[in-house]
Design a protein around this motif. Structure first.
Motif, mmCIF file in Angstrom:
data_model
loop_
_atom_site.group_PDB
_atom_site.id
_atom_site.type_symbol
_atom_site.label_atom_id
_atom_site.label_comp_id
_atom_site.label_asym_id
_atom_site.label_seq_id
_atom_site.Cartn_x
_atom_site.Cartn_y
_atom_site.Cartn_z
ATOM 1 N N GLY A 132 34.224 50.831 44.454
ATOM 2 C CA GLY A 132 34.721 50.662 43.091
ATOM 3 C C GLY A 132 36.206 50.889 42.895
ATOM 4 N N LYS A 133 36.928 51.311 43.933
ATOM 5 C CA LYS A 133 38.356 51.623 43.749
ATOM 6 C C LYS A 133 39.156 50.388 43.368
ATOM 7 C CE LYS A 133 38.473 55.600 46.882
ATOM 8 N NZ LYS A 133 39.046 56.151 48.139
ATOM 9 N N GLU B 124 38.066 47.575 42.149
ATOM 10 C CA GLU B 124 37.584 47.021 40.892
ATOM 11 C C GLU B 124 38.144 47.787 39.695
ATOM 12 O OE1 GLU B 124 34.885 45.663 44.043
ATOM 13 O OE2 GLU B 124 35.780 47.592 43.512
ATOM 14 N N ARG B 125 38.234 49.102 39.803
ATOM 15 C CA ARG B 125 38.749 49.903 38.680
ATOM 16 C C ARG B 125 40.229 49.640 38.430
ATOM 17 N NH1 ARG B 125 35.181 53.731 40.972
ATOM 18 N NH2 ARG B 125 36.860 54.714 42.181
ATOM 19 N N GLN B 126 40.937 49.218 39.446
ATOM 20 C CA GLN B 126 42.370 48.966 39.304
ATOM 21 C C GLN B 126 42.679 47.521 38.921
ATOM 22 O OE1 GLN B 126 43.961 50.133 43.096
ATOM 23 N NE2 GLN B 126 43.583 52.310 42.771
ATOM 24 N N GLN C 132 32.087 45.350 33.737
ATOM 25 C CA GLN C 132 31.461 46.513 34.372
ATOM 26 C C GLN C 132 30.201 46.918 33.615
ATOM 27 O OE1 GLN C 132 34.050 49.883 35.082
ATOM 28 N NE2 GLN C 132 32.374 51.327 34.919
ATOM 29 N N LYS D 5 27.933 50.191 33.461
ATOM 30 C CA LYS D 5 27.877 51.586 33.881
ATOM 31 C C LYS D 5 26.512 51.918 34.465
ATOM 32 C CE LYS D 5 31.327 53.296 30.597
ATOM 33 N NZ LYS D 5 31.589 54.241 29.487
ATOM 34 N N TYR E 47 29.858 45.800 39.132
ATOM 35 C CA TYR E 47 31.050 45.071 38.734
ATOM 36 C C TYR E 47 30.799 43.573 38.842
ATOM 37 C CZ TYR E 47 33.142 49.653 39.550
ATOM 38 O OH TYR E 47 33.433 51.002 39.524
#
Length: 409
Positions: free
Chosen positions: A101-102, A104-106, A112, A114, A123
């Motif tokens: 997920g790193k 994707e979060r950036q 998304q 949860k 994602y």
């Protein structure tokens, strides 16, 4: 469309036997669920079943299956049934891969879901051929892939089902793409709606019903809504290709300020009025607009063809001592021919003036009070009629960068 196919389609329509198909949303969700199952099991599948909204299920064959250690992908071939959908037979691909997920979060433009009960998020991102939203007013916010809410729920739901059955707790990234999407999108209204670079992943029920009047009207309503959200207070309406060519080549205007309304004249005007458009320029071929002069709200031939009767009703006050003109008008095959008859008798201009008055009256009534200006034309004679305020509105639209947005004075 080949004539034989068109005739067969007409026969089916008469018998109400049109075959339904599946939306791009269903295809994407089936492919995503299948990819997830194959990622977890390592086994190649031939087909996949998915529950759609309203309790119906789809069991579709899979193509281009590819299973790797950390990612699996496959495609579903879009079957639109008997609907003339440009995406019919196009491949809708999906891949599912493990992720922490790193990235994707950036990244931007990723949906998304949860995770629940200690599970990692899911994602969803777009790949090749999926359009991106650039204007407000659509189901997806600007800056995001054009994967509509119901298809998103279906995609996430299918992958979550596979994850639950596999007992997997970690995060997954789902990618949807359509290799033909960019080229196919050029045949749709996407660019007008503010969707650039590809197709939309659509659907509300999962099923494609053969194109109905409701679907066409909904498209017109959406186009008008988007322009209203953008701040436009003036809009151009044209029935179809003839009108589009006319405003471009004769009036020097752009359809970026306009909406094509097909035969749904009253529905388009009614929607424009409700959306707050104050001024409307309607440009159309006399063959369609003569029907509006008779109060006909939908100009499709299936609702009857009273063109010559309506024209004669407009002609009668000006035809005193014009021997034989009634018979000539009522037996004319086309409006081009009828216009020639009026011209030969020296009454084309006053008759068209009466036609324009009647068209404007009905259009103003249907728009519930908007200021409607009308221009009608024919291929042979060019502009046949123009309402009194039409030229002023044409000049407004011709200003550089005007785009129908009223300026504060």
């Amino acid at each position: 469309m080949p004539e034989s196919h068109r005739q067969e389609r007409c026969r089916k329509m008469e018998k109400q036997e049109l075959r339904c198909g599946y939306t791009t949303g269903t295809c994407a969700a089936v492919a995503a669920k299948a990819a997830a199952v194959m990622l977890f099991t390592g086994r190649e599948l031939q087909h996949m079943n998915l529950m759609m909204p309203k309790g119906r299920s789809a069991d579709l064959p899979l193509f281009h299956v590819d299973i790797k250690r950390s990612e699996a992908s496959c495609a579903v071939k879009k079957d639109a049934g008997d609907d003339p959908d440009v995406t019919h037979q196009a491949m809708v691909f999906a891949s599912v891969q493990y992720t922490d997920g790193k990235k994707e979060r950036q990244a931007q433009g990723i949906y998304q879901l949860k995770g629940q009960e200690g599970k990692g998020p899911l994602y969803l991102k777009a790949g090749e051929g999926i359009g991106w939203v650039t204007k407000p007013g659509l189901s997806c916010p600007p800056g995001m892939p054009a994967i509509n809410p119901v298809p998103r729920d279906m995609i996430f739901g299918g992958v979550e089902e596979a994850r639950r059955e596999a007992g997997f707790q970690g995060s997954l990234t789902i990618t949807i793409w359509m290799p033909e999407g960019k080229s196919l999108a050029e045949k749709t209204f996407n660019s007008r709606l503010g969707i650039q670079g590809g197709l939309s992943i659509l659907g509300t029920t999962g099923i494609v019903k053969p194109m109905s009047e409701d679907a066409l009207i909904a498209t017109i309503q959406l186009e008008l809504h988007i322009k209203a959200v953008a701040g436009m207070k003036q809009v151009i309406l044209v029935p179809g290709n003839y009108g589009e060519a006319f405003i471009r080549e004769t009036l020097g205007l752009s359809l970026k300020d306009g909406v094509t309304c097909s035969n749904f004249i009253r529905e388009a005007l009614k929607t424009a009025g409700k959306e707050g458009f104050r001024r409307i320029l309607f440009a159309g071929h006399i063959g369609k607009l003569i029907k509006v002069a008779g109060g006909v709200p939908n100009t499709h031939s299936q609702y009857g063809d009273r063109r010559m009767e309506i024209l004669w009703d407009c002609t009668a006050p000006f035809s005193v001592e014009k021997e034989g003109i009634k018979h000539k008008i009522l037996t004319a095959n086309t409006m081009e021919e009828a216009a020639g008859i009026l011209k030969d008798h020296g009454i084309l201009e006053p008759v068209m003036g009466e036609v324009m008055n009647r068209i404007q009256k009905h259009m103003t009534l249907w728009s519930e009070g908007a200021e409607v200006e009308v221009v009608t034309f024919s291929a042979m004679y060019g502009i046949l009629g123009m309402s009194r305020g039409a030229m002023e509105l044409i000049r407004l639209f011709s200003r550089p960068g005007a785009e129908g947005i009223e300026q504060e004075v």
